[in-house]
Design an enzyme around this catalytic site. Sequence first.
Site: not given
Length: 268
Positions: A246, A210
Site C-alpha cells: 500500500r 511512515k
Amino acid sequence: MTGPLVMGILNVTPDSFSDGGQFAGLEQAVARGLELRAQGADVVDVGGESTRPGAGRVPAEEELDRVIPVISELVAAGVTVSVDTMNAATALAAADAGASIINDVSGGLADPAMYTAVVDTGLTYVAMHWRGFSTDMQQLASYGDVVADVRNELKTRLAEMTVTGIDPQKVVLDPGLGFAKTAEHNWKLLAHLDELASLGHPLLIGASRKSFLAQFAADGAPPPARDEASAIVAALAAHAGAWGVRVHDVPATVLAMDVVSAWQNGRQ
C-alpha cells in the site's frame, strides 16, 4: 508488471499526515484516483478518516459523505477500489457502490458489526494488527516479542472471523507498521514476514512514507521525501512474498516491482 498487488493510497481527508487536503474535493479525488490507476495501481484505496498518530475520529456520516461519491465515480470509470474504513456502515455502503476490498486498520476491533458486514458483502477483507485508536496507540507499543505477539493477536482475530462466518480464503493480514509500533518493532516485523505468513493468509504491507523511514531523508524533510525508501521496502516485501503493498508513490513502486520480478525470473 507481475508480482504483488500495488494499492495506491487516496486520502479523501483534510488531515492526512502525508497529503492532507490535497484530494478532499470530489473532482480532485476522482482525478487522483484515475491518475493512480494510470500510473499502474492495481487497486485504489479510498479513505475518509486519517489514522495518523494523534488523529481524532470522524463521524460515520462524514466519512460516508467523503468516500462514497468518490468510490462510485471511480468504479464507474473501471477502477478497482478498496475502502479504508473501521466502520461497518461505511464498508456496507462502499460495497453497494462497487468497492472490491474492505481495508480495516482495526482488524474488526473498532466496530463490533464489521465482521458481519464482511460476511454480508462477501468482499476480500484486509485485517490489520491494531491495539487502539490513533489518539493513544503509541502508548500501547509494548511487546515481549513483537513478532510473536503480533502473530498471536492476529491469530485471535482470525479465530473470531471464522466463528462469525468470514470466508478464510478472502482474508488478508496486515502487520500494522507504525500502529502501536516503534521503528524497531517495524523493522523486526518486516524482517520476519515469513512468521506472519505462517498463519496461512496473504500479507499486505503498508510502510509508505511512515515516520520510521524518516532516517533515510534529510532532517525535517516532508513525508514525500521518504518515497525512495518506501519503494525499497516495497521491493523487499515483494521479494519476501507479500500479497500487496500500500503506497503513495505508485510509479516508483511499480518500477520496484518490475525489478523484483526480473530478479525472480532470473532464478527460474
